[in-house]
Write a protein that holds these residues in place. Structure first.
Motif, PDB file in Angstrom:
ATOM      1  N   SER A  56       0.816  -1.215   0.000  1.00 54.05           N
ATOM      2  CA  SER A  56       0.000   0.000   0.000  1.00 54.05           C
ATOM      3  C   SER A  56       0.846   1.260   0.000  1.00 54.05           C
ATOM      4  N   LEU A  64       1.201   2.057  -3.418  1.00 57.10           N
ATOM      5  CA  LEU A  64      -0.167   2.284  -3.876  1.00 57.10           C
ATOM      6  C   LEU A  64      -0.633   3.694  -3.538  1.00 57.10           C
ATOM      7  N   SER A  65      -0.330   4.142  -2.322  1.00 64.17           N
ATOM      8  CA  SER A  65      -0.793   5.471  -1.949  1.00 64.17           C
ATOM      9  C   SER A  65       0.056   6.548  -2.624  1.00 64.17           C
ATOM     10  N   LEU A  75      -5.419   6.566  -8.707  1.00 67.79           N
ATOM     11  CA  LEU A  75      -6.586   5.982  -8.050  1.00 67.79           C
ATOM     12  C   LEU A  75      -7.657   7.009  -7.729  1.00 67.79           C
ATOM     13  N   PHE A  82      -3.054   2.891 -13.231  1.00 66.20           N
ATOM     14  CA  PHE A  82      -2.867   2.163 -11.986  1.00 66.20           C
ATOM     15  C   PHE A  82      -2.237   0.797 -12.254  1.00 66.20           C
ATOM     16  N   ASN A 106       1.315   1.275 -12.956  1.00 63.20           N
ATOM     17  CA  ASN A 106       2.060   1.446 -11.705  1.00 63.20           C
ATOM     18  C   ASN A 106       2.439   0.098 -11.104  1.00 63.20           C
ATOM     19  N   ILE A 107       1.439  -0.799 -11.015  1.00 61.43           N
ATOM     20  CA  ILE A 107       1.690  -2.099 -10.388  1.00 61.43           C
ATOM     21  C   ILE A 107       2.709  -2.887 -11.204  1.00 61.43           C
TER      22      ILE A 107
END
Lengths: 285, 285
Positions: free
Chosen positions: A120, A123-124, A130, B267, B270-271
């Motif tokens: 995360s 992710l953040s 997002l 997103f 990003n991953i």
């Protein structure tokens, strides 16, 4: 140890000139835009347009600050202080127990859940990507445009990093301490409150300062998630000023100066903590 | 000695929040992106129509490649400069080293909006400090924000400037974790400084370097503030990168369907990038 420290401190002469030069260059590069902005904020229009630009030979004025404050900037600052304060409080209150449990207990799914926390963090960081889904979801739930909207989002963004930093510190606290307390009849919660918490203070401080800086500086969520001017935090307010004041650099730099002030105060008081907190939270994990 | 579920109550609150703000919007956003969107509300199911629509958009290729160039150059430059600075600070004495650290970290703790605003003020076309200095030095009229190439270079420069502090702190922490004896032993064996750096320092810095690379890549790839405040995407579309495009589609032209699809694609990107970095670092070991 002592000998190497001394050797490192006393460099040979020809090097020390280079060190001083490099130091000066770095200071100019990093601080010049700030200093120039702060100076500009005290200039009246005739001094602003003077060519060549003056560093000190001008009559300082507060009229830029007056105009910024008249357009309601102090309200944005107050709202931002509220957002950042509640975010810091919520982040710390949620992160400490989680970090404690991840280090001291073995519960089902402990490992995958901790991996989720670690995942995360990036992710953040990618939160901009997002943000649209987040916005749609929050508006469907009716959670946009409220006093709690931004604290909720900012806390979720800062929580993973805070858990990581605190877990790093709790790992370093000997388990014998909690075991002794449990043997004396303390509950887990009492162990957390009276054994772990006092020993976690530096990490607490570091996570707190980092959270404060990040939430005070947040722009995208603040500009998307709330509409009403009364709820608008400071960074989107400054961005709006660019449209409002146009090319009037006096008010613009004044608002920038006001926005930096709390951060620089926090940094002057707790800069050491930021450095050590980042260090602990990153490399030891 | 602890019950198997004793740890759960400590992590549940944190995960409830993370689930609500960070995780569930991803799924909701994906579901939402499968519909045609009118006035912010889903109307009829079109499957992957929003995604395939992106592929036929003639503008998008340029935006994606600009984003890639911007991110790659910014990350590379930041890491190289930050590594050099960290190695330098590591050799300095404690006090001077700390002073340099503090100066280096200042741009990172002030907000991107404010930092970028101050740079725009330095480089602004008519009365900027840079223009005055260039005239004074006989370089003629330096208007970096007017030319597509130099505007992009400036955007990269500001992004690097902003994030070096963070990278330095993390890399420095990594350097401090390397025992001094390794270097001394290598020196006794007659290794040159370059050999020590290449064979000892770099391999042992893998974790902090990986972390810094991930954080920098994601934060540059997802930054809305820097291009928005510095150039507004211009001149023309010269500095228009993905986050601005998402932002515009969603909140300027209200094309929520394609904005959501683009955000989710970002997103996913990003991953994939994080996974690629992790794989690459493991493969190198």
């Amino acid at each position: 140890m002592d000998a190497t420290r001394k050797r490192r401190w006393a460099l040979p002469d020809r090097w020390s000139v280079l060190v001083v030069l490099a130091f000066a260059l770095l200071a100019v590069l990093n601080l010049m835009p700030l200093i120039w902005g702060v100076l500009t904020s005290f200039k009246s229009p005739p001094d602003l347009f003077r060519f060549p630009p003056t560093l000190f030979g001008f009559t300082p004025t507060l009229e830029n600050y007056q105009r910024v404050i008249e357009s309601g900037f102090l309200g944005n600052m107050r709202v931002s202080l509220f957002y950042s304060g509640t975010t810091v409080a919520a982040t710390l209150v949620l992160a400490l127990p989680a970090a404690y449990a991840f280090d001291r207990f073995d519960f089902p799914l402990r490992q995958p859940l901790f991996m989720l926390v670690v995942a995360s963090i990036p992710l953040s960081l990618g939160a901009a990507a997002l943000l649209i889904p987040n916005y749609l979801y929050f508006s469907r739930l009716g959670l946009t445009n409220a006093w709690y909207t931004l604290p909720l989002i900012l806390t979720a963004h800062q929580l993973p990093m805070a858990i990581w930093i605190m877990k790093g510190t709790i790992e370093g606290i000997p388990r014998e301490l909690d075991e002794a307390a449990v043997a004396d009849g303390a509950s887990h919660f009492e162990v957390l409150r009276f054994v772990i918490l006092p020993l976690t203070k530096p990490a607490f401080g570091a996570a707190g300062v980092l959270t404060f800086v990040a939430s005070w500086n947040e722009f995208v969520a603040g500009s998307v998630m709330v509409d009403s001017p009364a709820l608008r935090p400071i960074q989107p307010a400054i961005y709006n000023f660019i449209g409002f004041f146009g090319r009037e650099w006096g008010p613009l730099t004044a608002s920038a100066t006001l926005a930096i002030l709390p951060i620089l105060i926090a940094f002057a008081l707790l800069g050491r903590l930021i450095v050590s907190g980042l260090t602990k939270g990153s490399v030891k994990g | 000695m602890y019950s198997r579920y004793a740890g759960l109550p400590y992590v549940v609150p944190a995960f409830a929040l993370l689930g609500m703000v960070l995780f569930s919007p991803v799924f909701y956003g994906f579901w939402f992106s499968l519909f045609r969107i009118r006035y912010g509300a889903p109307t009829d199911f079109i499957g992957l129509g929003n995604f395939t629509g992106l592929l036929s958009d003639p503008m998008l290729g340029g935006i994606v490649s600009r984003s890639a160039v911007f991110t790659a150059l910014a990350v590379l430059l930041t890491i190289v400069i930050a590594l050099a600075l960290a190695l330098w600070i590591h050799r300095l004495g404690e006090r001077l080293g700390f002073a340099v650290q503090m100066i280096v970290i200042v741009p990172w703790i002030i907000s991107t909006v404010v930092a970028t605003l101050l740079f725009r003020w330095v480089f602004v076309n008519d009365i900027g400090l840079a223009l005055s200095l260039a005239r004074w030095a006989g370089l003629g009229d330096l208007r970096l924000l007017n030319d597509p190439t130099s505007a992009m270079a400036l955007l990269i420069g500001v992004s690097v400037w902003k994030r070096i502090g963070y990278a330095v702190i993390i890399l420095l922490a990594g350097l401090k974790g390397i025992p001094d004896d390794y270097e001394e032993a290598a020196r006794i064996d007659g290794a040159t400084s370059w050999q020590i750096f290449r064979r000892i320092t770099l391999p042992l810095m893998k974790t902090p370097l990986l972390l810094v690379a991930i954080v920098l890549t994601l934060s540059n790839l997802n930054t809305v503030e820097t291009p928005l405040v510095l150039t507004g995407g211009g001149p023309g579309n010269a500095t228009r990168i993905l986050p601005i495009e998402v932002f515009d589609r969603a909140f300027v032209t209200y094309d929520l369907g394609s904005a959501t699809a683009l955000a989710l694609a970002m997103f996913l990107g990003n991953i994939l990038l994080v996974l690629a970095y992790v794989r690459l670092a493991k493969w190198k070991a």
